[in-house]
Scaffold this motif. Structure first.
Motif, PDB file in Angstrom:
ATOM      1  N   GLN A  70       7.042  19.273  -4.528  1.00 44.56           N
ATOM      2  CA  GLN A  70       7.412  20.058  -5.273  1.00 44.56           C
ATOM      3  C   GLN A  70       6.538  18.527  -6.365  1.00 44.56           C
ATOM      4  N   GLY A  71       5.897  18.547  -7.359  1.00 41.00           N
ATOM      5  CA  GLY A  71       5.234  17.625  -8.351  1.00 41.00           C
ATOM      6  C   GLY A  71       6.713  16.810  -9.501  1.00 41.00           C
ATOM      7  N   PHE A  72       6.688  16.065  -9.650  1.00 43.94           N
ATOM      8  CA  PHE A  72       7.874  16.016 -10.465  1.00 43.94           C
ATOM      9  C   PHE A  72       7.271  17.317 -11.952  1.00 43.94           C
ATOM     10  N   GLY A  73       7.810  17.392 -12.698  1.00 45.47           N
ATOM     11  CA  GLY A  73       8.076  18.030 -13.862  1.00 45.47           C
ATOM     12  C   GLY A  73       6.868  19.500 -13.413  1.00 45.47           C
ATOM     13  N   ASP A  74       6.944  19.320 -12.606  1.00 41.40           N
ATOM     14  CA  ASP A  74       5.660  21.013 -12.497  1.00 41.40           C
ATOM     15  C   ASP A  74       7.209  21.563 -11.638  1.00 41.40           C
ATOM     16  N   PRO A  75       6.825  23.004 -12.279  1.00 41.84           N
ATOM     17  CA  PRO A  75       7.869  23.846 -11.565  1.00 41.84           C
ATOM     18  C   PRO A  75       7.920  24.634  -9.838  1.00 41.84           C
ATOM     19  N   ALA A  76       6.180  24.674  -9.376  1.00 48.16           N
ATOM     20  CA  ALA A  76       6.122  24.773  -8.547  1.00 48.16           C
ATOM     21  C   ALA A  76       5.892  24.003  -7.141  1.00 48.16           C
ATOM     22  N   VAL A  77       6.559  25.148  -6.396  1.00 51.86           N
ATOM     23  CA  VAL A  77       7.140  24.658  -5.347  1.00 51.86           C
ATOM     24  C   VAL A  77       5.823  24.878  -4.311  1.00 51.86           C
ATOM     25  N   TYR A  78       6.018  23.766  -3.185  1.00 51.57           N
ATOM     26  CA  TYR A  78       4.568  23.890  -1.898  1.00 51.57           C
ATOM     27  C   TYR A  78       4.999  23.887  -0.782  1.00 51.57           C
ATOM     28  N   LEU A  79       4.239  24.783   0.644  1.00 50.78           N
ATOM     29  CA  LEU A  79       4.720  24.189   1.674  1.00 50.78           C
ATOM     30  C   LEU A  79       3.881  23.412   1.635  1.00 50.78           C
ATOM     31  N   ILE A  80       3.886  22.157   2.175  1.00 53.94           N
ATOM     32  CA  ILE A  80       2.509  21.124   2.927  1.00 53.94           C
ATOM     33  C   ILE A  80       2.659  21.207   4.221  1.00 53.94           C
ATOM     34  N   ASP A  81       1.855  22.008   5.043  1.00 52.77           N
ATOM     35  CA  ASP A  81       1.420  22.442   6.341  1.00 52.77           C
ATOM     36  C   ASP A  81       0.261  21.980   6.795  1.00 52.77           C
ATOM     37  N   ASN A  82      -0.263  21.210   7.820  1.00 51.30           N
ATOM     38  CA  ASN A  82      -1.612  21.456   8.323  1.00 51.30           C
ATOM     39  C   ASN A  82      -2.717  20.825   7.371  1.00 51.30           C
ATOM     40  N   GLY A  83      -2.444  19.753   6.365  1.00 54.20           N
ATOM     41  CA  GLY A  83      -2.910  19.189   5.557  1.00 54.20           C
ATOM     42  C   GLY A  83      -3.780  19.988   4.226  1.00 54.20           C
ATOM     43  N   ILE A  84      -2.613  21.158   3.888  1.00 57.95           N
ATOM     44  CA  ILE A  84      -2.753  21.990   2.916  1.00 57.95           C
ATOM     45  C   ILE A  84      -1.248  22.093   2.122  1.00 57.95           C
ATOM     46  N   LYS A  85      -2.308  22.663   1.019  1.00 58.12           N
ATOM     47  CA  LYS A  85      -0.578  23.140   0.072  1.00 58.12           C
ATOM     48  C   LYS A  85      -0.583  24.593  -0.515  1.00 58.12           C
ATOM     49  N   ARG A  86       0.043  24.815  -0.397  1.00 55.31           N
ATOM     50  CA  ARG A  86       0.277  26.139  -0.280  1.00 55.31           C
ATOM     51  C   ARG A  86       1.158  26.633  -1.649  1.00 55.31           C
ATOM     52  N   HIS A  87       0.883  27.154  -2.090  1.00 59.87           N
ATOM     53  CA  HIS A  87       2.290  27.645  -3.770  1.00 59.87           C
ATOM     54  C   HIS A  87       2.919  28.798  -2.621  1.00 59.87           C
ATOM     55  N   ILE A  88       3.916  28.011  -2.905  1.00 67.70           N
ATOM     56  CA  ILE A  88       5.353  29.559  -2.831  1.00 67.70           C
ATOM     57  C   ILE A  88       5.952  29.915  -4.480  1.00 67.70           C
ATOM     58  N   GLY A  89       5.305  31.687  -3.982  1.00 65.59           N
ATOM     59  CA  GLY A  89       4.954  32.727  -5.177  1.00 65.59           C
ATOM     60  C   GLY A  89       6.114  32.902  -5.446  1.00 65.59           C
ATOM     61  N   SER A  90       7.666  32.532  -5.611  1.00 63.13           N
ATOM     62  CA  SER A  90       8.318  33.071  -6.238  1.00 63.13           C
ATOM     63  C   SER A  90       9.432  32.744  -5.995  1.00 63.13           C
ATOM     64  N   PRO A  91      11.003  32.593  -6.279  1.00 64.07           N
ATOM     65  CA  PRO A  91      12.291  32.500  -5.651  1.00 64.07           C
ATOM     66  C   PRO A  91      12.620  33.201  -4.588  1.00 64.07           C
ATOM     67  N   ALA A  92      12.159  34.753  -4.926  1.00 61.16           N
ATOM     68  CA  ALA A  92      12.007  35.370  -3.687  1.00 61.16           C
ATOM     69  C   ALA A  92      11.396  34.728  -2.434  1.00 61.16           C
ATOM     70  N   THR A  93      10.539  34.302  -2.661  1.00 63.37           N
ATOM     71  CA  THR A  93       9.832  34.728  -1.596  1.00 63.37           C
ATOM     72  C   THR A  93      10.423  33.211  -0.837  1.00 63.37           C
TER      73      THR A  93
END
Length: 125
Positions: A70-93
């Motif tokens: 997660q970038g400082f100050g950004d609420p988005a959380v990502y899975l960093i895997d195989n050289g790509i970032k994938r946004h994790i869409g929600s707390p439920a996810t």
């Protein structure tokens, strides 16, 4: 073999086999080692062992050292895997995938923005 999007977010294992997989986008993805597993997930509880995982399509293995970021100050959380970032869409996810909130790496936003973007992880789809 079949896509099993209904199993997305579940961790599966053949009884007696140490390999653990994450079902993601309907495919089982091998988690390469305990250190990577521990980077991503809350604990080792809840791994399904009574499922016919050989009937699930196989996807790209999760890369060694994959992390949640997660970038400082950004609420988005990502899975960093195989050289790509994938946004994790929600707390439920996050919950469905058993991703660990307390293992998110907080980094400079420029690091997140420099990583290629892949498809979001959203549950339910």
């Amino acid at each position: 073999m079949a896509l099993r999007k209904d199993l997305d977010g579940l961790r599966v294992q053949l009884p007696g086999n140490p390999a653990v997989y994450l079902v993601d986008a309907g495919r089982k993805r091998h988690i390469p080692d305990p250190a990577t597993y521990n980077n991503l997930f809350r604990d080792w509880n809840g791994i399904l062992q009574d499922i016919a995982i050989n009937e699930i399509d196989t996807g790209t293995p999760i890369s060694v050292g994959a992390v949640l970021a997660q970038g400082f100050g950004d609420p988005a959380v990502y899975l960093i895997d195989n050289g790509i970032k994938r946004h994790i869409g929600s707390p439920a996810t996050m919950d469905r995938y058993n991703f660990a909130w307390d293992k998110i790496q907080h980094v400079a936003p420029i690091l997140i923005s420099s990583i290629e973007t892949g498809p979001a992880i959203v549950w339910p789809e």
